[in-house]
Design a protein around this motif. Structure first.
Motif, mmCIF file in Angstrom:
data_model
loop_
_atom_site.group_PDB
_atom_site.id
_atom_site.type_symbol
_atom_site.label_atom_id
_atom_site.label_comp_id
_atom_site.label_asym_id
_atom_site.label_seq_id
_atom_site.Cartn_x
_atom_site.Cartn_y
_atom_site.Cartn_z
ATOM 1 N N LEU A 202 0.855 -1.187 0.000
ATOM 2 C CA LEU A 202 0.000 0.000 0.000
ATOM 3 C C LEU A 202 0.890 1.235 0.000
ATOM 4 O O LEU A 202 2.026 1.193 0.488
ATOM 5 N N ASN A 204 1.611 4.416 1.627
ATOM 6 C CA ASN A 204 1.291 5.070 2.897
ATOM 7 C C ASN A 204 1.127 6.582 2.776
ATOM 8 O O ASN A 204 0.498 7.210 3.630
ATOM 9 N N ALA A 208 -6.849 6.841 1.624
ATOM 10 C CA ALA A 208 -7.557 5.635 1.202
ATOM 11 C C ALA A 208 -8.330 5.875 -0.087
ATOM 12 O O ALA A 208 -8.328 5.037 -1.001
ATOM 13 N N TYR A 211 -5.866 6.285 -3.100
ATOM 14 C CA TYR A 211 -5.244 5.012 -3.459
ATOM 15 C C TYR A 211 -6.221 4.129 -4.230
ATOM 16 O O TYR A 211 -5.872 3.546 -5.266
ATOM 17 N N ILE A 248 -3.019 6.442 4.502
ATOM 18 C CA ILE A 248 -2.976 5.019 4.825
ATOM 19 C C ILE A 248 -1.906 4.733 5.864
ATOM 20 O O ILE A 248 -2.046 3.823 6.689
ATOM 21 N N PHE A 251 -3.118 4.339 9.394
ATOM 22 C CA PHE A 251 -4.088 3.289 9.694
ATOM 23 C C PHE A 251 -3.452 2.186 10.539
ATOM 24 O O PHE A 251 -2.235 1.933 10.467
ATOM 25 N N LYS A 256 -5.698 -1.384 7.347
ATOM 26 C CA LYS A 256 -4.977 -1.607 6.088
ATOM 27 C C LYS A 256 -5.495 -2.861 5.391
ATOM 28 O O LYS A 256 -5.599 -2.893 4.154
ATOM 29 N N GLN A 257 -5.823 -3.902 6.179
ATOM 30 C CA GLN A 257 -6.404 -5.098 5.580
ATOM 31 C C GLN A 257 -7.750 -4.775 4.937
ATOM 32 O O GLN A 257 -8.094 -5.301 3.880
ATOM 33 N N VAL A 259 -8.572 -1.901 3.613
ATOM 34 C CA VAL A 259 -8.273 -1.218 2.350
ATOM 35 C C VAL A 259 -7.960 -2.261 1.266
ATOM 36 O O VAL A 259 -8.376 -2.127 0.106
#
Length: 408
Positions: A202, A204, A208, A211, A248, A251, A256-257, A259
């Motif tokens: 991801l 960072n 969100a 991304y 992100i 988070f 994050k999972q 996302v």
């Protein structure tokens, strides 16, 4: 084929071609005689008959080359090569039957001997072949709508299976069929599956929303209005609408999972595959994530791969257990618990008795209490002083791994 070879022996006159034809004829005759022997059920057990059978063809080849080419240098070179091959075969045979351990050669010149043996076993075709590693063997599963758990220890082949299902890896053989269509042959069906690997990257420094919009552009969402609506819809589904503008990098692991799940939902897959999604999450985040997947499983197929038994027991309506690349169980969690019925015991013992028990019995868990050590273990026969208890899913899982395959 043999008739054609014999004709070519009379047709060619060039020394190189005659030599190559003689070599090929030797190999073809050896293969043919071996196949005929198997076909007729003939077994040559005597060692001298084996030597005669395998020694006649090379001697005939060397004699033929000498008489046909009349070149002493070629004959000597061929004979020398044959002797070297026989020596290598002899050394390889000693290693294969266990007379020599190339890792523990002792005595004088042990270093040179070890080098010679290692060189012999590594020679192509006549050396010791490397054992074939099979990550999966004979896996046959029928997965329907709902939450399907794939349980197994580290190295059991779960990630390999997930990657084959998602077309990240191609299987050596076999197929993956979705709604009657072979996913291996029809590559255009890739959008049917959404895959969340154990480790995914991801950005960072991005929010969100930004991304997911970036990922949507990569996946072909060209219309701005539809793309933004789809991104917001995915954020809503994973309960991140209120954090859509946060970076992100700020988070937690569970967020994050989520996302990552939102990313897999962008193209509305029929099947969602998640590989070890709760590894590294705290208990509260794990519960939230399992509940999120359970909600998606009402309308989709969710394949949930993990080595944490608790994740399966609280969310999956059907599961399979993989061990060493093979399916040892498939069914419901309640049916799996029933497999260990009558095998799980508990007792409270002192330290001395516990040491002996730990050596002799298949221990599951033990907890120190004021009255002694409360031990939970597997045993087929009654144990003096122990009480038979109802098995949980973890007990059944350990029972399967330790006692092998159970008929599914």
């Amino acid at each position: 084929m043999l008739g054609m070879l014999f004709f070519l022996h009379t047709y060619f006159q060039d020394s190189v071609w005659l030599y190559l034809l003689g070599l090929f004829t030797w190999v073809a005759l050896d293969q043919l005689f071996g196949d005929l022997k198997k076909l007729m059920g003939i077994q040559i057990r005597s060692s001298w008959m084996n030597r005669l059978y395998h020694g006649f063809l090379p001697v005939a080849f060397i004699f033929y080359i000498h008489m046909r080419l009349k070149l002493v240098s070629v004959t000597v070179a061929t004979l020398s090569l044959f002797v070297v091959i026989q020596v290598i075969k002899f050394l390889v045979t000693r290693v294969q039957v266990g007379k020599v351990n190339i890792e523990h050669i002792e005595g004088r010149l042990s270093g040179i001997k070890s080098l010679i043996y290692k060189g012999a076993v590594s020679v192509p075709f006549i050396g010791v072949p490397k054992p074939e590693f099979r990550a999966l063997a004979g896996v046959d599963l029928n997965i329907e709508r709902g939450m399907f758990g794939l349980l197994g220890p580290n190295g059991a082949g779960k990630t390999t299976m997930m990657r084959i299902i998602c077309q990240v890896l191609m299987p050596s053989y076999g197929s993956v069929v979705v709604n009657g269509q072979n996913m291996i042959k029809q590559r255009g069906l890739q959008g049917v599956i959404g895959y969340l690997p154990q480790h995914f990257g991801l950005y960072n420094h991005m929010s969100a929303f930004n991304y997911l919009e970036y990922r949507a552009i990569l996946e072909g969402f060209k219309d701005n209005t539809k793309r933004r609506y789809r991104v917001l819809e995915c954020l809503e589904q994973v309960n991140l609408s209120d954090r859509k503008d946060d970076l992100i990098g700020s988070f937690s692991g569970g967020m994050k999972q989520r996302v990552g799940i939102a990313q897999t939902l962008l193209h509305l897959p029929q099947i969602i595959v998640v590989d070890e999604p709760t590894a590294g999450l705290d208990p509260l985040e794990r519960i939230r994530f399992r509940n999120l997947l359970a909600r998606f499983s009402q309308d989709h197929i969710v394949i949930f791969s993990t080595h944490i038994v608790e994740d399966i027991s609280g969310s999956c309506n059907k599961l399979a257990v993989l061990n060493q690349g093979q399916v040892v169980y498939t069914g419901t969690p309640s049916e799996m618990r029933h497999l260990a019925k009558g095998q799980v015991w508990e007792c409270v013992v002192d330290d001395e008795a516990f040491v002996k028990m730990e050596t002799d019995l298949e221990m599951i868990t033990h907890v120190r209490t004021p009255g002694g050590i409360c031990a939970r273990f597997l045993a087929q026969n009654p144990i003096s002083g122990a009480t038979l208890v109802e098995p949980n899913l973890e007990d059944a899982y350990l029972y399967l791994l330790r006692h092998g395959s159970i008929p599914c």
